[in-house]
Design a protein around this motif. Structure first.
Motif, short mmCIF file in Angstrom:
data_model
loop_
_atom_site.label_atom_id
_atom_site.label_comp_id
_atom_site.label_asym_id
_atom_site.label_seq_id
_atom_site.Cartn_x
_atom_site.Cartn_y
_atom_site.Cartn_z
N LYS A 1 0.86 -1.18 0.00
CA LYS A 1 0.00 0.00 0.00
C LYS A 1 0.89 1.23 0.00
CE LYS A 1 -4.01 2.18 2.15
NZ LYS A 1 -5.01 2.11 3.25
N GLU B 1 -2.61 -0.39 -4.10
CA GLU B 1 -3.28 -1.11 -3.03
C GLU B 1 -2.85 -2.56 -2.86
OE1 GLU B 1 -7.25 0.19 -1.94
OE2 GLU B 1 -7.40 1.03 -3.97
N PRO C 1 -0.39 -1.09 5.46
CA PRO C 1 -1.38 -1.95 4.79
C PRO C 1 -2.29 -2.64 5.79
CG PRO C 1 0.71 -3.10 4.94
CD PRO C 1 0.94 -1.72 5.52
N ASN D 1 -5.10 -5.44 1.77
CA ASN D 1 -4.04 -5.07 0.83
C ASN D 1 -3.17 -6.27 0.47
OD1 ASN D 1 -4.13 -2.23 2.74
ND2 ASN D 1 -4.41 -2.09 0.51
#
Length: 742
Positions: free
Chosen positions: A54, A102, A135, A338
C-alpha cells in the motif's frame, strides 16, 4: 499530491488532446493508422509494478525511459482513454494506478520497446517515488473495520434446535495458486482503423472484450479477442491480466505488441484461491442424526473484488456439505485487504467449505462412537431432500449414498514392507526407515454446484453448419485442456450421423458469448447448445431432403437414399445458430433461501497416507474416488479431469501455498511454491456413477471441479488418522506433524 513529469516523445496515442507527432489525425477518439507504420515490426511490452502493498505515488517521471533508444511508448494511468478500471463482476481495479497503490505488484506504468531487454531497462529507468502507507493485511481486522466486499448469510429451520452431542472446530485454508505452467502472454495487433485484434489465453473471450472496450473507450466492434492456446487455467485466466495493457500499447504505437510475464510476475498478475478461516459447530442426537449446523467463514479477497462475492456465496451454500440437516445458521464474509487479489479457482468456495465440514463430520462420528463412513451415509442427501443451507429441493440425481458405499467397498492397498526409499515418506532423501512409518486412511465427500447460479442469465451460443465437406461447429467457448472440442464434435456427430466434424473456436466478432470456461459448465452449456443446434440443422436437412434419416451420404427415406449430400447442400449450406439457456435459477431471499442452483455433482475420496510422525514427512500412497458424472460423453476426458482435479487437491493438502507476509508474496517461483510432481502422484483408482442430469446433453454433468473439492479434505483426514493430531490447517507442513502445532 503526485508530480507527473513527461519528457521525450510518445509515439502514438488513443484519445490524446493534440495531434500525434507523426501527423496521423484523430478520428472519433481513436487513430487511423497508415501502412507506413511498419506493422510487421513487433514491439515488446513490460510493466512497472509497485514494490509496496500500500502506497501513494508522489512522483512519476517517465522522461528517462522515453529518452532511451528503442523505446516507443511509456504509458501511465493518465494515458488510459476510457474508464481506468476493470473487474470481472465490478470494475474496481485500476488498469494503471494513478495515485493510490493497493497491493504488492499492482501495475503502474507500461513500456513498449524494440526488444524485451530494452523494455525491461526502460521500466527500471522510470523515476517513481512513493509514500509508503500502513497496509491492512489481517482478514479478521478487516472484518472488524467493515472493510468488506460482501456478506452472505443463511438461516434455515428452527434456530433453537440442538443435539445431545456437540463438536466445534476452527480451520484454515491457505492461499493456493492455479499454477498454470504457461505464464500470461499475448499479442495485440492494431488493424489500421482504430481497432485491435488480441490473441491471448483466456477463459471468457467476450467478457475480456467488454473490459478492454471500456478501458480503450472504443466501440464494441473495434476489439476482437481470439483465444490462443491453453497454458493452464483453473480460474487464473478468468480475470483480465495483461489484456488491456497490450491493446493500449498496440493502439498507441500502431505496431503489434507482444508481452509475456515472468514466473514471478505471473504470481502477482493473476488472482489466487481465497485463503479462508472457518469456525464450525455440529450437533447430533445419540443415534447419529444431525440436528444443528452453525458456521462462520471469512475469505480474504485481497485488494480488489474479482469474484469474491460469488465465492463467499458458494462457501456459505456448501458449508453443510451433502448432508441432511433441518437447522442451519451460516455467516460468510469476503473481506478487502491489501493482500494480493483472489478470485476464481477450481472448486470456487466449495473447497474451503469441504475442508471444514468433513473434519467436523469425522469429529462428530468419533464423539458418537460411530464408523465415519456409516455416519456420513446415515445423514447423506438423497434425491428429493432439501439442501441443508438454502432449502432447495434436490430434484436431479444425487447418488450420495451409493458413492459412499462404493468407495468403502473399493480394496485398500496392501501394507508395503519395502525399504525402497521411493516408497517411503521423504523419498530418496533417505530420511525415513520403514519401522518409523504409520499409515492413515481418510474419507471425505463434497458437492459442487454446476453452471452459473442465483438468477444469472447463463447461456451459450453455438452454430452448426452442414456443408459439402462435412459439419462445422462454431463456438466462442474456450478449450483449456478439458476436452471440450472433442465432446462438441462427438455431440454433433451423434445427433447428425455425419462423421466429418470440425470445431471452430471463433473470435468475439464472429459469434456471441459461450460464457466462461468455469463453474464446470461448458459440457452442459456449450454441449447443450451444440446439441440443440445440431438437432435443428438435422430437422432442416430432413425437410429439405424429403426423408427421415440423415448421414454423411445424404438424406434417406425408408432406407433409400433420396437426396445425396451434394444435392442437399450443393448450393446452400444448412446452418442453425442457437442461444442455449439452462433452466431458470433465482436469487436468494434475505435468509439465503431459494432455488439458487441448476444442478449439482457429488464426489468422494478415500486417501491412504504413510507418515513419519517424528520428522513430519508423509507420502500419499493411494487415492480412491467415486464421482457422480451424469453421462460420460468422452470417458477418457472424464478420467483425465478426475485425475487432474484430485492431484490439485493433493497439492493443497500437502505442498501448495502462496506465503504472504505483510502483503508481500514470499515465494513467487516454482522453486519455492511447491507443486506435486509425477513422483508425488499416488495411484488413483476411479469409479463413476452415471445417473442422467436434468438438462445436460445425453444427461452429462460437468466433472472438472468436484474432484478438487473433497480430495484435500480426504488427504488431511488420512494424516490425522495416522498421527492422532487435530491438523486444522491446510496445507499440512512437516512442522505441524513433527511439532504438533496445528
Amino acid at each position: 499530491m503526485t508530480t507527473r513529469v513527461r519528457t521525450g516523445e510518445v509515439r502514438g496515442g488513443v484519445g490524446e488532446s493534440t495531434s500525434r507527432s507523426d501527423g496521423i489525425p484523430k478520428t472519433d477518439g481513436t487513430y487511423t493508422y497508415s501502412s507506413d507504420l511498419h506493422m510487421d515490426r513487433m514491439l515488446f511490452g513490460a510493466t512497472l509494478r509497485c514494490p509496496h502493498p500500500k502506497a501513494r505515488i508522489t512522483k512519476l517521471d517517465i522522461g528517462p525511459a522515453l529518452a532511451m533508444t528503442g523505446v516507443h511508448a511509456v504509458l501511465t494511468g493518465d494515458d488510459v482513454p476510457g474508464r481506468n478500471a476493470f473487474g470481472l463482476e465490478t470494475a474496481d481495479q485500476p488498469i494503471l494506478a494513478t495515485d493510490l497503490v493497493e497491493y504488492w505488484g499492482q501495475a503502474v506504468a507500461l513500456v513498449a520497446a524494440d526488444d524485451p531487454e530494452i523494455a525491461r531497462r526502460a521500466v527500471e529507468a522510470i523515476g517513481i517515488e512513493y509514500e509508503v502507507l500502513e497496509p491492512l493485511t489481517d482478514p479478521e481486522d478487516a472484518d472488524a473495520r467493515d472493510s468488506v466486499f460482501h456478506r452472505a448469510r443463511c438461516r434455515r429451520g428452527r434456530q433453537d434446535a440442538s443435539g445431545a452431542v456437540v463438536v466445534e472446530g476452527y480451520y484454515e485454508v491457505g492461499m493456493q495458486d492455479q499454477a498454470p505452467l504457461g505464464t500470461e502472454s499475448g499479442l495485440a495487433i492494431p488493424d489500421g482503423r482504430g481497432g485491435v485484434d488480441l490473441h491471448i489465453a483466456t477463459q471468457w473471450t467476450h467478457v475480456d472484450r467488454d473490459q478492454i472496450v471500456a478501458g480503450l473507450g472504443v466501440e464494441e466492434d473495434a476489439v476482437r479477442v481470439h483465444h490462443a492456446g491453453v497454458g493452464g487455467a483453473f480460474g487464473a485466466r478468468e480475470d483480465v491480466s495483461l489484456q488491456i495493457h497490450l491493446c493500449l500499447l498496440a493502439l498507441y504505437t500502431g505496431r503489434p505488441v507482444k508481452m509475456e510475464y515472468s514466473r514471478a510476475e505471473s504470481f502477482v498478475g493473476h488472482v489466487h484461491r481465497h485463503p479462508a478461516q472457518l469456525w464450525m459447530r455440529h450437533e447430533a442426537d445419540h443415534d447419529g442424526t444431525l440436528r444443528r449446523i452453525e458456521a462462520r467463514i471469512i475469505i480474504d479477497g485481497g485488494a480488489f473484488r474479482s469474484t469474491s462475492d460469488s465465492v463467499i456465496g458458494n462457501a456459505v451454500y456448501h458449508a453443510a456439505g451433502p448432508y441432511r440437516c433441518d437447522s442451519v445458521s451460516v455467516d460468510g464474509v469476503a473481506v478487502r485487504t491489501n493482500n494480493p487479489p483472489c478470485g476464481a479457482m477450481r472448486g470456487f468456495g466449495a473447497v474451503q467449505a469441504c475442508f471444514g465440514h468433513e473434519a467436523q463430520m469425522d469429529k462428530l462420528a468419533d464423539a458418537l462412537g460411530m464408523d465415519r463412513v456409516e455416519f456420513r451415509i446415515k445423514n447423506a442427501l438423497r434425491r428429493g431432500d432439501p439442501l441443508a443451507t438454502s432449502g432447495q429441493v434436490i430434484d436431479t440425481s444425487a447418488p450420495v449414498v451409493e458413492i459412499l458405499e462404493r468407495l468403502r467397498r473399493m480394496p485398500l492397498p496392501p501394507v508395503n514392507r519395502s525399504d525402497d526409499p521411493r516408497l517411503l515418506p521423504g523419498g530418496t532423501g533417505l530420511t525415513t526407515s520403514r519401522p518409523m512409518v504409520t499409515r492413515g486412511v481418510g474419507y471425505a465427500i463434497g458437492l459442487k454446484n454446476l453452471c452459473f447460479s442465483a438468477g444469472f442469465d447463463d447461456y451459450s451460443e453455438a452454430r452448426v453448419a452442414i456443408t459439402p465437406f462435412g459439419v462445422e461447429v462454431h463456438t466462442a467457448a474456450v478449450e483449456v485442456g478439458q476436452g471440450l472440442g472433442m465432446s462438441c464434435a462427438q455431440i454433433a456427430r451423434t445427433v447428425l450421423g455425419i462423421e466429418d466434424v470440425v470445431v471452430f473456436y471463433d473470435d468475439t466478432s464472429k459469434i456471441g458469448s459461450a460464457g466462461s470456461t468455469s463453474a464446470s459448465r461448458q459440457t452442459q452449456m456449450t454441449g447443450g447448445a451444440v446439441m440443440e443446434a445440431a438437432r435443428m440443422a438435422r430437422e432442416i436437412a430432413l425437410r429439405r431432403g424429403g426423408g427421415d434419416e440423415l448421414d454423411g451420404e445424404g438424406v434417406w427415406k425408408d432406407g433409400i437414399l433420396v437426396t445425396p449430400m451434394e444435392d442437399l447442400v450443393g448450393r446452400e449450406n444448412i446452418e442453425y445458430h442457437t442461444r442455449f439457456h439452462h433452466p431458470e435459477t433465482y436469487a436468494p431471499d434475505e435468509n439465503g433461501q431459494g432455488d439458487l442452483h441448476v444442478d449439482f455433482a457429488f464426489a468422494a475420496h478415500r486417501a491412504v497416507v504413510d507418515v513419519d510422525p517424528e520428522l513430519g514427512l508423509f507420502r500419499v500412497v493411494q487415492v480412491d474416488t467415486v464421482q457422480d458424472v451424469g453421462f460420460m460423453i468422452n470417458p477418457r476426458s472424464v478420467v483425465g479431469q478426475i485425475e487432474g482435479g484430485t492431484m490439485q487437491g493433493i497439492g493443497l493438502a500437502t505442498l501448495e501455498e502462496i506465503v504472504v507476509e505483510n502483503g508481500v508474496i514470499q515465494n513467487p517461483t516454482f522453486t519455492d511454491y511447491l507443486l506435486p510432481t509425477f513422483l508425488d502422484a499416488p495411484s488413483i483408482e476411479i469409479e463413476v456413477i452415471e445417473e442422467p442430469s436434468s438438462f445436460g446433453p445425453f444427461g452429462a454433468k460437468g466433472v472438472g471441479e468436484p474432484p478438487t473439492v473433497s480430495s484435500t479434505a480426504a488427504v488431511v483426514a488420512a494424516i490425522r488418522d495416522a498421527t492422532g493430531l487435530e491438523l486444522n490447517r491446510t496445507p499440512v507442513r512437516p512442522e505441524h506433524v513433527a511439532l504438533g502445532d496445528c
